[in-house]
Scaffold this active site. Structure first.
Site, PDB file in Angstrom:
ATOM      1  N   GLU A 122      13.044  60.666 -92.899  1.00  0.00           N
ATOM      2  CA  GLU A 122      11.845  60.516 -94.372  1.00  0.00           C
ATOM      3  C   GLU A 122      11.644  58.786 -94.882  1.00  0.00           C
ATOM      4  OE1 GLU A 122      12.364  63.638 -96.777  1.00  0.00           O
ATOM      5  OE2 GLU A 122      12.790  64.912 -95.559  1.00  0.00           O
TER       6      GLU A 122
ATOM      7  N   ASP B  49       6.972  70.906-100.693  1.00  0.00           N
ATOM      8  CA  ASP B  49       8.560  70.812-100.457  1.00  0.00           C
ATOM      9  C   ASP B  49       9.356  70.471-101.079  1.00  0.00           C
ATOM     10  OD1 ASP B  49       9.355  69.042 -97.938  1.00  0.00           O
ATOM     11  OD2 ASP B  49       8.465  67.865 -98.196  1.00  0.00           O
TER      12      ASP B  49
HETATM   13  C1  BGC Z   1      11.005  66.553 -95.788  1.00  0.00           C
HETATM   14  C2  BGC Z   1       9.792  68.210 -95.159  1.00  0.00           C
HETATM   15  C3  BGC Z   1      10.792  69.603 -94.733  1.00  0.00           C
HETATM   16  C4  BGC Z   1      12.001  69.987 -96.454  1.00  0.00           C
HETATM   17  C5  BGC Z   1      13.307  70.479 -95.801  1.00  0.00           C
HETATM   18  C6  BGC Z   1      11.529  67.710 -96.660  1.00  0.00           C
HETATM   19  O1  BGC Z   1      12.528  66.256 -97.665  1.00  0.00           O
HETATM   20  O2  BGC Z   1       9.482  66.402 -96.548  1.00  0.00           O
HETATM   21  O3  BGC Z   1       9.851  68.069 -94.108  1.00  0.00           O
HETATM   22  O4  BGC Z   1      10.308  70.054 -94.422  1.00  0.00           O
HETATM   23  O5  BGC Z   1      12.406  68.602 -96.726  1.00  0.00           O
HETATM   24  O6  BGC Z   1      14.489  69.838 -95.299  1.00  0.00           O
HETATM   25  C1  BGC Z   2      17.979  67.743 -97.203  1.00  0.00           C
HETATM   26  C2  BGC Z   2      16.823  67.627 -96.397  1.00  0.00           C
HETATM   27  C3  BGC Z   2      15.290  67.071 -97.308  1.00  0.00           C
HETATM   28  C4  BGC Z   2      16.332  65.480 -98.283  1.00  0.00           C
HETATM   29  C5  BGC Z   2      14.899  65.454 -99.431  1.00  0.00           C
HETATM   30  C6  BGC Z   2      18.469  66.387 -97.514  1.00  0.00           C
HETATM   31  O1  BGC Z   2      19.071  66.741 -98.428  1.00  0.00           O
HETATM   32  O2  BGC Z   2      18.865  67.818 -95.822  1.00  0.00           O
HETATM   33  O3  BGC Z   2      15.817  68.865 -95.997  1.00  0.00           O
HETATM   34  O4  BGC Z   2      14.133  67.201 -96.777  1.00  0.00           O
HETATM   35  O5  BGC Z   2      17.405  66.048 -98.743  1.00  0.00           O
HETATM   36  O6  BGC Z   2      16.113  64.885-100.366  1.00  0.00           O
END
Ligand code: BGC
Ligand code: BGC
Length: 837
Positions: free
Chosen positions: A525, A324
């Site tokens: 998130e 991830d």
């Molecule tokens: C998330 C994932 C996601 C990835 C890409 C991460 O922060 O935990 O679920 O697929 O970002 O965007």
């Molecule tokens: C991204 C997401 C990712 C997240 C994690 C964002 O800037 O666009 O895809 O999951 O950062 O920190």
């Protein structure tokens, strides 16, 4: 909690392991894994000599550099086609905030063009390289949600309530088609977490707290996205590679903290949190994403026993494990640019959005020196190549020239997909109260649609919508979509009734009935983590609206938009009927389909959604009996009256916010403002006018938007400083790895030549200062500005982001005069600083 983590289960597990002879007898090591006790799965692909020969031939021609390139995935905001041409990276991704060429929105044509550029680079053999098509991954988690005009399906917590695996399969297929039509071949879905704590900001990405339902859906969604193994449709040009995520225990973290620690026995991990993996593997899922979270203190990105022995061994998973977002960087001893431990533990491809270059160099050196065994690299590369071959990427050609891509306009947001999404909305609505049979409503009446969700496609869609957090959008940004209010109005008008949409509930003529649509602001998130299950604490606007309309003698139907059940007993009491609508996505019309009768008085669609998450009776997460259990949901045939519910939330002292420090010039609950003089004496600034004892720093009330809603600080000597002191230290580490800003609303009235500095407190010897003078000097004197300082700048200075006791310390030279109105974390600012080098 579905399974109790009791002593007896621990003892039983220990005995079983002693009998099986795996693991130390009776020693229940909380991080010890007994693979032999885990369920098996069957990788559904028979041994394939032709495929293996292709893999072996490719690998025989690949240099070690090319092999290492395959292991690394970069984000489109930091990698160019030329980089891919040079480094031979195996994959690119578009993160939630990443759009082609830094645009705010992406259209199908732009995705296709971008995919073509990268494809050409990967296939370019001019440098004597082996042509290996790359996999382009994106978070199509509720439809192709990063694409303007795409169909937005209800979020997963809504789909759980539908209890309909066949529907899930269809949604998977439709999503795959929309993704493939834009030239992309891989989605980071489904999330098969089994969320146990509703405070978790990702609870809505999970289908249910019930492992059985998650297991059924996992298989259905994988089949929908990839096609059914053994049929010609499997991974054909209308399907995409799926990802089961996040392995393992993402839904079990303590206190629902995102990326936290799942402190459960091996039994609970295996029987509850892992429930979706064997069915996903049986269905042929090609990739699994490692979880940011830990199991009993061990980061999953470094957990070899679970990634390798259980997932790849016992469960026979022969696809590849993707990491991830810089998740490897959280493993002890690693940084985001250097982490052999993760690869050695079994992660095959590291997601290194912005860190790929450093990671590539370090990984290459570690492969050459043997820190990462060549056999491990070969295994990882072979797994990645097999997936690419199974997905037909070597034959598929230019992404934009593939079958669906030429028909993108007919596929992305097509009427058929929208109809499917609308059906999903109908199926997922859960009726929790319908006193006096207020629902269904007669569409020939005068209906008012009110509330902050009445006409708000962004709110009804939630996070992972057009961008990561799903915030900052207007209805115009969703072409083809329909708000809930617009859906009601359309049907009411067609039936000859009168519909009025007014978010604030101010009607022109008294309506016969009001539908109040309200709910959570979008989040994704960790930004969605909650300290308890209170809905919008401190803001009772929706409740007041429902009560006002009722006070006017208007019956009220409450439609609650949320990613998860929350404590809304007061709203339930205030309204006559209450519908949990979750986050239904772009087809708001599905709500009207169920709430309204037909024009000739029939019920066209009854409620059929049933809770996939128990509804809490108080705002305390760990409670005994829920208000409504799993599986609960009324239909129009149930003539039940919900008695008045208790209105005590169970929360006595609300916890201090962790993302908001100063408001209207005053520290918020849980924070104090400390002034430290040039002589080192510190005192709390309790009154609007305060000063250090030596007079070196003075504070007075000034006006920002209202009277005295800001403070002005005047430095009379060098060395004085102000600090926002937190009563409880904050963990801002995760925020510091994304683009989160410390946003200070300030006004420069005078600036000393000696400068100004910002820092954060994390105990003794806590990192350095960020020079602010140059930035402040650029601001127009006397004018208020929201200045954003990226949290990662503090982290780069060595601040321990896990223990922030002062979210802002400001020091300035003699003669500086600064106004400050607010200090908070955020994603947007008028001016965003670059980190000092
Ligand atoms: C998330 C994932 C996601 C990835 C890409 C991460 O922060 O935990 O679920 O697929 O970002 O965007
Ligand atoms: C991204 C997401 C990712 C997240 C994690 C964002 O800037 O666009 O895809 O999951 O950062 O920190």
């Amino acid at each position: 909690m579905l399974l109790s983590h009791t002593r007896s289960t621990l003892i039983a597990a220990a005995l079983a392991s002693a009998i099986c002879g795996s693991g130390p007898a009776l020693a229940v090591e909380s991080t010890t894994v007994h693979p032999g006790q885990w369920p098996r799965a069957t990788w559904p692909f028979p041994a394939d000599a032709t495929l293996e020969k292709r893999v072996a031939d490719l690998m025989a021609r690949m240099s070690v550099e090319e092999k290492v390139g395959q292991l690394i995935q970069a984000d489109i905001t930091t990698v160019t086609p030329d980089d891919v041409r040079k480094y031979r990276l195996g994959s690119i991704l578009a993160g939630g905030d990443s759009k082609p060429h830094g645009q705010r929105f992406a259209t199908p044509a732009q995705w296709k063009a971008l995919s073509d550029e990268f494809y050409r680079a990967a296939m370019d053999t001019s440098g004597g390289h082996v042509a290996i098509p790359l996999l382009f991954g994106i978070d199509a988690v509720h439809g192709h949600n990063d694409t303007r005009g795409a169909t937005l399906f209800p979020q997963n917590s809504a789909l759980g309530a539908a209890h309909d695996p066949a529907l899930i399969r269809e949604i998977g297929a439709a999503t795959a088609a929309e993704v493939r039509a834009t030239g992309i071949q891989w989605t980071f879905a489904p999330t098969i977490a089994v969320p146990q704590d509703l405070r978790w900001g990702r609870a809505y990405e999970g289908y249910s707290q019930d492992p059985k339902l998650v297991a059924e859906y996992a298989a259905a969604m994988v089949e929908g996205l990839q096609g059914k193994v053994g049929t010609p449709q499997f991974l054909d040009s209308s399907h995409v590679v799926a990802t089961a995520k996040h392995f393992l225990g993402d839904g079990g973290t303590k206190n629902g903290k995102d990326e936290g620690d799942t402190e459960v026995s091996e039994t609970v991990l295996r029987t509850l949190h892992a429930a979706g993996y064997p069915p996903a593997i049986d269905a042929g899922v090609q990739t699994v994403m490692a979880s940011f979270s830990s199991w009993n203190g061990v980061k999953m990105h470094g957990n070899k026993a679970l990634l390798t022995d259980v997932l790849k061994g016992r469960m026979d998973f022969q696809g590849f494990v993707v990491g991830d977002w810089n998740g490897h960087g959280q493993v002890p001893g690693c940084t985001k640019e250097d982490c052999p431990t993760s690869i050695n533990a079994g992660v095959d491809m590291l997601m290194a959005p912005d860190s790929w270059r450093g990671l590539y160099e370090h990984t290459l050196a570690e492969v050459k020196s043997g820190v990462i065994p060549m056999a491990r690299v070969d295994d990882a590369v072979a797994r990645i190549l097999r997936v690419k071959i199974r997905a037909g990427l070597f034959e598929a050609g230019l992404p934009s020239a593939q079958p669906l891509a030429s028909k993108a306009a007919d596929i992305v947001g097509s009427p058929a997909h929208r109809a499917l999404a609308r059906r999903a909305v109908r199926e997922s609505l859960v009726l929790l109260k319908n006193n006096d049979g207020l629902l269904p409503l007669d569409p020939r009446k005068h209906i008012l649609v009110a509330g902050n969700g009445a006409d708000n496609i962004s709110r009804q869609s939630g996070g992972w919508t057009l961008n990561w957090q799903g915030t900052g959008f207007k209805n115009e940004d969703f072409p083809g979509a329909q708000s809930i209010g617009a859906g009601i109005a359309e049907q009411v008008k067609a039936a000859g009734g009168v519909a009025e949409i007014a978010a604030d509930g101010h009607y022109t003529a008294k309506p016969d009935v009001a539908v109040v649509v309200f709910g959570e602001d979008p989040y994704a998130e960790f930004e969605g983590d909650l300290p308890n299950l209170l809905y919008h604490p401190g803001d009772d606007r929706d409740l007041a609206l429902i009560r006002r309309l009722r006070g006017d003698g208007i019956p009220v139907v409450a439609v609650f938009l949320s990613g998860r059940p929350l404590w809304v007993n007061r709203e339930m009491n205030a309204a006559d009927a209450f519908v949990a609508a979750w986050l239904p996505g772009s087809e708001g019309g599905g709500v009207a389909d169920v709430l309204l009768r037909t024009r000739d008085g029939r019920v066209a669609n009854d409620f059929r959604g049933r809770l996939a998450y128990a509804w809490p009776s108080t705002a305390v997460q760990d409670q005994g009996v829920p208000l409504f259990p799993l599986g609960h949901g009324l239909t129009y045939a149930d003539h039940q009256s919900l008695p008045r519910l208790p209105e005590e939330s169970g929360i006595t002292e609300a916890p201090a916010p962790t993302d908001n420090y100063v408001e209207h010039g005053k520290p918020v609950r849980g924070y104090t403002l400390m002034l430290t003089g040039a002589d080192g004496a510190a005192s709390a600034a309790e009154a609007a006018t305060s000063a250090t004892t030596d007079g070196s720093l003075r504070m007075t009330g000034v006006d920002y938007k209202a009277q005295e809603d800001a403070r002005q600080f005047v430095w009379n000597k060098e060395g004085a400083r102000l600090a926002i002191q937190a009563k409880t230290p904050l963990d801002l580490d995760r925020e510091a790895t994304s683009d989160t800003l410390l946003v200070v609303t300030l006004r420069v009235d005078a600036l000393a030549k000696t400068g100004a500095w910002a820092s954060m407190g994390c105990g003794k010897h806590c990192g350095g200062h960020i020079e602010l003078g140059a930035q402040l000097g650029k601001l127009k004197a006397g004018q208020w500005t929201r200045l954003g300082i990226p949290l990662r700048c503090f982290r780069a200075l060595g601040v321990d982001m896990h223990h922030i006791d002062q979210p802002l310390v400001l020091e300035a030279g003699k003669g500086t005069q600064l106004g400050i109105a607010s200090v908070a974390l955020g994603n947007q600012a008028d001016q965003t600083m670059d980190c000092p080098r």
